[in-house]
Design an enzyme around this catalytic site. Structure first.
Site, short mmCIF file in Angstrom:
data_model
loop_
_atom_site.label_atom_id
_atom_site.label_comp_id
_atom_site.label_asym_id
_atom_site.label_seq_id
_atom_site.Cartn_x
_atom_site.Cartn_y
_atom_site.Cartn_z
CG HIS A 37 24.00 3.84 -13.24
ND1 HIS A 37 25.26 3.47 -13.65
CD2 HIS A 37 23.45 2.73 -12.71
CE1 HIS A 37 25.46 2.21 -13.35
NE2 HIS A 37 24.37 1.73 -12.79
CD1 TRP A 47 20.85 -10.06 -4.94
CD2 TRP A 47 20.54 -9.86 -7.15
NE1 TRP A 47 21.65 -9.05 -5.39
CE2 TRP A 47 21.50 -8.89 -6.74
CE3 TRP A 47 20.18 -9.92 -8.50
CZ2 TRP A 47 22.10 -8.01 -7.63
CZ3 TRP A 47 20.78 -9.03 -9.38
CH2 TRP A 47 21.73 -8.08 -8.96
CD GLU A 106 -1.59 -2.40 1.72
OE1 GLU A 106 -0.36 -2.62 1.91
OE2 GLU A 106 -2.46 -3.26 1.92
CG LEU A 107 4.69 3.54 2.22
CD1 LEU A 107 3.81 4.71 2.67
CD2 LEU A 107 5.77 3.27 3.26
CD GLU A 111 23.94 -7.79 -3.11
OE1 GLU A 111 24.04 -7.19 -4.21
OE2 GLU A 111 22.96 -8.45 -2.78
N1 GLN Z 1 22.79 -8.85 -18.33
C1 GLN Z 1 22.14 -8.02 -17.38
C2 GLN Z 1 21.50 -6.81 -18.08
O1 GLN Z 1 22.05 -6.35 -19.01
C3 GLN Z 1 23.10 -7.53 -16.33
C4 GLN Z 1 22.41 -6.73 -15.28
C5 GLN Z 1 23.26 -6.37 -14.10
O2 GLN Z 1 24.45 -6.33 -14.19
N2 GLN Z 1 22.66 -6.10 -12.98
O3 GLN Z 1 20.49 -6.32 -17.66
#
Ligand code: GLN
Ligand code: ZN
EC number: 2.1.1.14
Length: 762
Positions: free
Chosen positions: A701, A568, A26-27, A612
């Site tokens: 990005h 993940w 909901e948030l 990570e």
């Molecule tokens: N092969 C993936 C993409 O191009 C790699 C994504 C990633 O590095 N997080 O989306």
């Protein structure tokens, strides 16, 4: 200050924090509607308040006698702490509305960029990184914490405000504009926290929890010294509620003794990762409340209540009171298993999400205070589930285990790198400075619509596949038109690079509603890795061969690596991570071999999560890197030397993992570099990295289109560090979040710039 005054208020059952995004997100919906201008500020505040009160009521009714508050957040708890401490950078000063200013810092607006975001310790949650500049000043703004305390108290909730501590706050901050290390500002924060405690007491708080996960990691070399420096004075202050310091995500080490020696009233320890013996031996806890985190707050398995209650029993003599808790906040798990339809019913009793973990805490607490007889039924039910899980044939498949062992015994090295290069050059015949992309192309609205239509039953699998093939074809044509050298199919069929594989592998279960906050309004549904992993049938071969049949240029097969799939997912807790990694690696290896046999000459195995998963304690890092590298090599060593293996890592700060990157021994490694001006190449050279490398020359990005000149400049800089025969040209990462027009123009610049550099070499 007197411990005795406060003993009356000791609690016995709690959690360190709770999910806040809403049982049905909901948030997320409300904040996104606010951002899009569909609802106003008032409506957002009302919806958020309703949600908070529902969450609080649920926690109260479940039997906890102390409930964390101020764990709600419109975006992130570290950003909330930045606001609490008056440390929002001045570039947001011009935004008058406090909520809009907060969201501007989180997400950026046209006129000001967002603050940086990074992973919260070794979780998949991202926090906003505080910026400490020479002109950062601190001032206290406790309104949110006080208001949430008052709101909860009015509901009859035994509320315990939670605040991120000054040590963790500063250690997670970054210095900007030439400032000293942020931790040098620690003494300025102590009086603010003392003031805050006073105000929370005045507002009726009995207990306050200060979170210091940094003390349980090696983020700082001097955890014990810092703990004494802060909690000595705060413990001695008299105008305050009872004070609990929580150190989680690891063992507190020396910091435990240091905290125990201060005047604080309680310590919360993570007993899933931490050392029980250290707690038992810590005599300083005798007069304190010990909040024992025996229920794993960040995984989804049902707790072995027998074992947990035995652990709790050993702690009884060590503290004034032992309270039962989760190891960390439940922020990292979904709300409840009850929301899962469609789940494999044999799995259901093995699992505990947020609400179920709260129930486990309550049960364990009753076992401790009333005796195990009071909860016989609950204990028996848990024991049955654990026994069933252990006995399930899917968790120990000797065939899979034998295959892994055999391959590892045979060796997971490929031929010498130079031989591989020669064979691959002959086979592929690529120009110097080969151009390629990282895998995904923009996820267009057509792709999203098709996925939604498939889910709702409006179209069938065949129609969905037909549409995705159309996407693949247009992406291939685009790449041909642009003149790229190594093509990709564009990944239109993948919603998520881990979920996509998890859905096709045995040993994984997907959830329908198992959402976990990743950052801001973004949520993910990590798959549940419950059993031995194997690949019943090829997963990507049809897509790759379909794409390859459309073009004479080489098409690169695209896979996610074992460490990233592990990182993940919710992973099994009944065997070492390394064993699980090897099973996933075997499945990926099977896929690489099938891709090769289907004529695919280049295969990329992405490992963006390699860094990570790096353990938070330095002492554990070498062992991790060894198995992580081995898993990658297991996954990539099944192919011939003439098959080219690529990997991709989406960061440029290699730090502790740099030698591991070289040890992966991929033929080509693409990395992020556009923002760091190619300096990463020197780092790689320094450790003798000798394979090919593709430093990103296009920062995906940002919506900005890089100019040809900039890219030429980047390539020249790269050529200063890497010989031309080892250099590739590619963007920083996948293109799925970018707009088609930006991508077309940017890639055209990448190709043209490469052409210019090639000409100048000739
Ligand atoms: N092969 C993936 C993409 O191009 C790699 C994504 C990633 O590095 N997080 O989306
Ligand atoms: Zn990436």
């Amino acid at each position: 200050m007197s411990d005795i005054d406060r003993t009356t208020t000791d609690f016995r059952a709690t959690v360190l924090g709770a999910p806040r995004i809403g049982p049905n997100r909901e948030l997320k919906r409300a904040t996104e509607a606010y951002w899009a201008g569909r609802i106003d500020r008032e409506a957002l505040l009302v919806q958020a308040g309703d949600l908070r009160r529902d969450d609080l009521t649920r926690l109260r009714d479940s039997g906890l006698d102390s409930v964390p508050v101020n764990t709600f957040s419109f975006y992130d708890q570290v950003l909330d702490t930045i606001v609490l401490l008056g440390a929002l950078p001045h570039r947001y000063d011009g935004i008058a509305d406090d909520l809009d200013r907060y969201f501007a810092a989180a997400r950026g607006v046209q006129s000001v960029t967002a603050m940086e975001m990074t992973k919260w310790f070794d979780t998949n949650y991202h926090y906003i990184v505080p910026e400490i500049s020479p002109d950062t000043t601190f001032s206290l703004h406790p309104e949110k914490a006080v208001a949430e305390l008052v709101e909860a108290t009015e509901l009859g909730v035994p509320a315990r405000p939670v605040i991120i501590g000054p040590i963790t706050f500063l250690l997670l901050s970054k210095a900007v504009d030439g400032a000293d290390a942020p931790i040098s500002r620690l003494d300025e924060l102590i009086p603010l926290y003392a003031d805050l405690l006073g105000q929370l007491k005045a507002a009726g708080a009995q207990w306050v929890q200060i979170d210091e996960p940094a003390l349980a990691t090696d983020v700082t070399p001097d955890a014990a010294g810092l703990a004494a420096r802060v909690y000595g004075p705060l413990g001695d202050s008299t105008d305050r509620p009872a004070l609990l310091v929580a150190g989680y995500f690891g063992d507190l080490g020396d910091a435990l003794g240091a905290l125990a020696a201060t005047g604080i009233d309680g310590v919360a320890v993570d007993l899933v990762r931490g050392d029980v013996d250290r707690v038992v031996a810590s005599t300083g806890l005798a007069k304190k409340l010990l909040v024992a985190g025996v229920v794993n707050g960040r995984n989804i398995w049902r707790t072995d209540l027998d074992r947990a209650s035995a652990t709790l029993a050993t702690l009884l003599g060590s503290a004034r009171t032992v309270a039962v808790s989760t190891s960390c906040s439940l922020l990292h798990v979904p709300y409840t298993i009850a929301a899962e339809d469609g789940l494999d019913e044999t799995l259901r009793p093995w699992l505990a999400f947020g609400s179920e973990k709260v129930a486990e805490v309550v049960t364990l607490s009753r076992a401790l205070t009333e005796g195990r007889d009071a909860v016989t039924e609950e204990l028996a039910e848990a024991a049955d589930a654990i026994a069933a899980r252990r006995a399930d044939p899917r968790v120990h498949d000797q065939g899979i285990r034998g295959r892994v062992a055999d391959i590892v015994a045979e060796g997971i090295a490929r031929g010498p790198a130079a031989d591989r290069r020669r064979q691959q050059d002959e086979r592929l015949g690529l120009p110097v400075l080969p151009t390629t992309t990282i895998g995904s192309y923009p996820q267009t609205s057509e792709i999203r619509l098709a996925r939604a239509a498939l889910r709702s039953g409006e179209i069938d699998e065949a129609e969905y596949t037909r549409r995705m093939r159309g996407e693949v074809e247009s992406v291939i044509r685009l790449q041909e038109e642009l003149g790229l050298d190594v093509l990709v199919h564009g990944e239109p069929e993948r919603n998520d690079m881990v979920q996509y594989f998890a859905e096709q592998l045995d040993g994984f279960a997907a959830t329908h509603n198992g959402w976990v906050q990743s950052y801001g309004s973004r949520c993910v549904r990590p798959p549940i890795l419950f059993g031995d992993v194997s690949r019943p049938r090829p997963m990507t071969v049809e897509w790759a061969t379909y794409a390859q049949a459309l073009t004479p240029k080489p098409v690169k097969g695209m896979l996610t690596g074992p460490v990233t799939i592990l990182a993940w997912s919710f992973v099994r807790d009944d065997q070492p991570l390394a064993d699980t990694a090897n099973q996933i690696a075997l499945a990926i290896r099977d896929e690489t071999v099938d891709l090769q046999d289907a004529g695919i000459g280049i295969i990329q195995v992405d490992e963006p999560a390699l860094r990570e998963l790096l353990p938070l304690r330095a002492a554990d890092q070498a062992a991790y890197l060894a198995w992580a590298v081995d898993a990658f090599r297991l996954s990539t060593s099944g192919v011939a030397d003439a098959t080219q293996i690529h990997t991709h890592l989406c960061y440029s700060e290699f730090g502790e993992v740099i030698t591991a990157i070289a040890d992966l021994d991929a033929d080509v490694t693409s990395i992020e570099a556009a923002r760091s001006k190619m300096e990463v190449l020197d780092d790689l050279n320094a450790i003798g990295f000798g394979n090919s490398v593709g430093p990103g020359v296009y920062d995906i990005h940002s919506p900005r289109v890089p100019s040809q000149d900039e890219i030429v400049e980047s390539l020249r800089a790269a050529l200063n560090a890497v010989p031309v025969e080892r250099l590739w040209v590619n963007p920083d990462c996948g293109l799925k979040t970018r707009k088609p027009d930006e991508v077309r123009e940017s890639l055209a610049h990448v190709v043209a710039a490469t052409e210019r550099v090639r000409m100048s070499l000739a």
